[in-house]
Design a protein around this motif. Sequence first.
Motif, PDB file in Angstrom:
ATOM      1  N   PHE A   1      21.908  92.866  -3.124  1.00 24.10           N
ATOM      2  CA  PHE A   1      23.237  92.915  -3.733  1.00 24.10           C
ATOM      3  C   PHE A   1      23.920  94.219  -3.366  1.00 24.10           C
TER       4      PHE A   1
ATOM      5  N   VAL B   1      24.332  96.705  -8.220  1.00 18.69           N
ATOM      6  CA  VAL B   1      23.345  96.373  -9.246  1.00 18.69           C
ATOM      7  C   VAL B   1      23.542  97.350 -10.390  1.00 18.69           C
TER       8      VAL B   1
ATOM      9  N   SER C   1      25.892 100.782  -5.568  1.00 11.56           N
ATOM     10  CA  SER C   1      25.023 100.953  -6.748  1.00 11.56           C
ATOM     11  C   SER C   1      24.749 102.425  -7.014  1.00 11.56           C
TER      12      SER C   1
ATOM     13  N   LEU D   1      22.806  92.080 -17.767  1.00 11.15           N
ATOM     14  CA  LEU D   1      22.440  91.195 -16.661  1.00 11.15           C
ATOM     15  C   LEU D   1      21.415  91.862 -15.746  1.00 11.15           C
ATOM     16  N   GLY D   2      21.610  93.160 -15.488  1.00 10.94           N
ATOM     17  CA  GLY D   2      20.640  93.878 -14.678  1.00 10.94           C
ATOM     18  C   GLY D   2      19.260  93.885 -15.307  1.00 10.94           C
TER      19      GLY D   2
ATOM     20  N   HIS E   1      29.210  87.107  -6.167  1.00 15.84           N
ATOM     21  CA  HIS E   1      28.739  87.781  -7.370  1.00 15.84           C
ATOM     22  C   HIS E   1      27.825  88.963  -7.072  1.00 15.84           C
ATOM     23  N   ASN E   2      27.993  90.017  -7.843  1.00 13.45           N
ATOM     24  CA  ASN E   2      27.043  91.124  -7.909  1.00 13.45           C
ATOM     25  C   ASN E   2      26.324  91.066  -9.248  1.00 13.45           C
ATOM     26  N   VAL E   3      25.454  92.036  -9.476  1.00 17.43           N
ATOM     27  CA  VAL E   3      24.681  92.077 -10.714  1.00 17.43           C
ATOM     28  C   VAL E   3      25.360  93.037 -11.682  1.00 17.43           C
TER      29      VAL E   3
ATOM     30  N   TYR F   1      19.478  97.149  -2.200  1.00 19.20           N
ATOM     31  CA  TYR F   1      20.781  97.370  -2.835  1.00 19.20           C
ATOM     32  C   TYR F   1      21.538  98.427  -2.039  1.00 19.20           C
TER      33      TYR F   1
ATOM     34  N   LEU G   1      17.630  90.451 -14.736  1.00 24.89           N
ATOM     35  CA  LEU G   1      17.095  90.331 -13.382  1.00 24.89           C
ATOM     36  C   LEU G   1      15.812  91.146 -13.242  1.00 24.89           C
TER      37      LEU G   1
ATOM     38  N   LYS H   1      25.499  89.639  -0.480  1.00 21.92           N
ATOM     39  CA  LYS H   1      24.789  89.205  -1.683  1.00 21.92           C
ATOM     40  C   LYS H   1      23.892  88.039  -1.282  1.00 21.92           C
TER      41      LYS H   1
ATOM     42  N   PHE I   1      24.021  82.792 -12.037  1.00 23.98           N
ATOM     43  CA  PHE I   1      22.814  83.521 -12.418  1.00 23.98           C
ATOM     44  C   PHE I   1      21.816  82.635 -13.157  1.00 23.98           C
TER      45      PHE I   1
END
Length: 503
Positions: A173, A176, A208, A181-182, A262-264, A203, A185, A248, A155
Amino acid sequence: MSAIDFFAVTPGGGEAHQKILRAPMQFDLLHIAPLVALAHLLGVIAACHAILNTRTSQGAVAWAVSLVAMPYLTLVPYLFLGRSKFQGYADARRLENESLRTQAHPHAWDEHDSSAGYPTDALGHQLVRSLTHLGGMPFLPGNSVRTLVNGEATFAAILEAIDQARSYIIVQFFIVRDDALGEMLKDALLAKAAQGVRIYFLYDSIGSFDLPHRYVTTLRAAGVEVHPFATHRRFVNRFQLNFRNHRKIVSVDGERAFVGGHNVGVEYLGAKPPLSPWRDTHIEVRGPVIASIQFVFTEDWYWATQTLPSFEMPAYEPNGEGMHCIVMPTGPADKQETCSLFFVEAINAARERIWITTPYLVPDEAVFAALRLAVLRGVDVRILIPSRRDHYVVFEASKLYAYDSVRAGIRIFRYRPGFLHQKVVLIDNVAAAVGSANLDNRSFRLNFEIMVLTVDRGFAAEVEAMLLSDFAQAYEIDRSEYRQAPAFRRVTMHVARLFAPIL
């Protein structure tokens, strides 16, 4: 006179009382019986539907038997999870993709196709031919790829690239979250939107599901184009949860792209104590193969919005010393079971070693057969899986597949420090694939995935060093993991494996 006195003194009062007491019971049975009959009728209808629409015979049998025998327990789960062959959706998606390829060809692929060059020398003509036909993408030369180990590196690189964006940003992603972290972003995207940068944000609506509406509306109010990916355009598909977009992808100005596991969410930074430290891998890609990555996003965006995003494809700059890459997009709309066949071909290509890391070990018969044959060829076959679980049923099923693998001579390792989520394949010392696909039936047949295969000895050595570090922090399991488990745990493993077609 009370009711009790009346029945006490009235001839036959006791019998009359019993009739009155039986009346509610008879009334209930008269109403319950049709409901039971209706449930079984619906179960039979659903069982017929399962036989016609489930991809695998094992899954069809499992659903059919349970729907006929226990419709009260299985009708609702089948409504949400039953179908693994989404024919109407698959046909519509396939037609749209074919139409899109003719309308918006992302790159002069044929002019720069390297399928007859170094990849053929390294992997063989037959493998290169099958992969290019399977994914509908060519090998492209002139790229550079580097690994991003764990969330902080991933990230940091993504946010840095977003901060440097001048023209457009692509974000996609599966998950999310509206957490720290979200928010990072979102703030980064809001800042670039204020500078006039075009932003496309996709998304998955299931992954999500808990993303607050205010998160999306804030981005939209700033001019960011945000859309969920869903497969329920028609009401008949309204309840389907099986078909998820697990990809992703981040791409900035066609110059830097990011693909991986990785996801968010803060858990991907290791901030979820039961599973931390989180082990995952992304890659940063530069070069003409970004055109292929962006085209995969374009197909998903077009399905979700029925519009084409407006961004430029990267210019092709010949570089004989660059890495050769192919993008492998897979999903339930493919004519072939692309993801499973990709793993089969990668395993069959190995002559010295095939190392795979995956959080979920639920292979289908084709992949498991390829792994066993590789062992018989004398290939060093290793699979790295977690020692901690995030999904109970999948984890228990994985234990049984791990036991079967060990019996076949496949070496299975469990990563100790935290949860292992990376999806990496290393083929000999010439090629490595990184992306979003797990070694399970959900990735093989139900999810939309993306893998990037890089043919380059230097990159393969980089991935080898990364995996050797992971293996050093793992322990190898033997048959005792299954044999010494309590009887109830072994039963749990076998029951969990019954759900393999949808795991």
